[in-house]
Design an enzyme around this catalytic site. Structure first.
Site: not given
Ligand code: ATR
Length: 286
Positions: A69, A105
């Site tokens: 990420k 997220d």
């Protein structure tokens, strides 16, 4: 006429246990759009190049999971506000040969809290266990969404303080401080808090010892574990024993997937289909 197939991928290392392919392929089918979602095991040293090649390889977008990420954050042409807040990118869209990165997220967690636990973040006091990548990014996101107080409890105090500094920078009006990850401190603040989130990696293995015991839990508090497999983690067991209302991270997985789906397609995600596919995938998982 044959309709063009659009390819979406998910990259990670390892990747074989990802539930995203079953969830997203079910969503594309239900929405009647000709997209396919495929997993790719990409090694850390190959990640930057793979992402930069996406336009030439003909991808429409990808998801990015552990451990890529941060590399994804440094590989895209444009970052959304959410990606900047998280310091990470888990979703990329390719448009006119350029890479647009975002992080779904935080919004996934927010939607899950609302829809699963009927919990609205605005004005609330929240204890976050853990200050790694996940802990830091949700702390910052919940603060910017109006949490009144964020308390970070982490094993290593230095990491907790880094998370506190990030929250202060992103949301100067939020009350934020660090405490020790010990029952007596968590219990003290649990009395005046609305929610405890486990963002440590403890609980991924069934043999893990919980980071807090039932003694740290105020009866009636909401306890949300970001981990969804196993379904009942060691931390959830303790929280239940202490009288908390408990939730695992499956809802967050579902809703971050829904936000990614919307980012790529511009359409509303077929939530119930995605949820059923996830549950089935999880039941069939090794
Ligand atoms: P992620 O990206 O999932 O957040 P990470 O960045 O490696 O993963 O962070 C892991 C988190 O779990 C950290 O908060 C870590 O605490 P430290 O900062 O003290 O390392 C926490 N963690 C991992 N193992 C732990 C354990 N046995 N007890 C308590 N906390 C633990």
């Amino acid at each position: 006429m044959i309709k063009k197939i659009r390819i979406i991928g998910v990259i990670g290392h390892p990747i074989k246990h990802s539930l995203s392919p079953v969830m997203q392929n079910a969503a594309f089918k239900a929405a009647g759009i000709n997209y396919r979602y495929l997993p790719f095991d990409v090694k850390p040293e190959e990640c930057f190049r793979f992402i930069r090649l996406l336009p030439r390889l003909g991808f429409t977008g990808i998801n990015i999971t552990v451990p890529h990420k941060e590399t994804a954050y440094n590989s895209v042409d444009y970052l959304s506000r959410e990606a900047k807040l998280a310091g990470a990118v888990n979703t990329i869209k390719v448009h006119n040969k350029k890479l647009y990165g975002t992080s779904t997220d935080g919004e996934g967690l927010l939607r899950s809290l609302k829809m699963d636990a009927d919990f609205v973040v605005k004005g609330k006091s929240i204890i976050i266990l853990g200050a790694g990548g996940a802990g830091r990014s949700i702390a910052v996101y919940l603060a910017t969404k109006g949490a009144k107080k964020i308390i970070i409890a982490n094993r290593t105090p230095g990491n907790a303080l880094k998370a506190v500094a990030l929250v202060r920078k992103a949301s100067p009006l939020t009350i934020v401080f660090a405490i020790k990850l010990k029952d007596k401190f968590v219990r003290f603040y649990s009395n005046t808090s609305d929610l405890i989130i486990n963002a440590t990696s403890v609980g991924l293995n069934t043999t893990d010892t919980a980071v807090i015991s039932h003694k740290a839990i105020r009866k009636g508090i909401i306890f949300y574990d970001l981990i969804y497999n196993p379904e009942v983690t060691s931390n959830i067991k303790e929280a239940k024993k202490g009288g908390a209302k408990t939730y695992n991270g499956l809802g967050m997985l579902l809703h971050q997937g829904a936000v990614s789906f919307e980012f790529w397609t511009g359409k509303k995600a077929p939530l119930s289909v995605m949820k059923r596919a996830l549950q089935k995938g999880l039941r069939e998982a090794p």
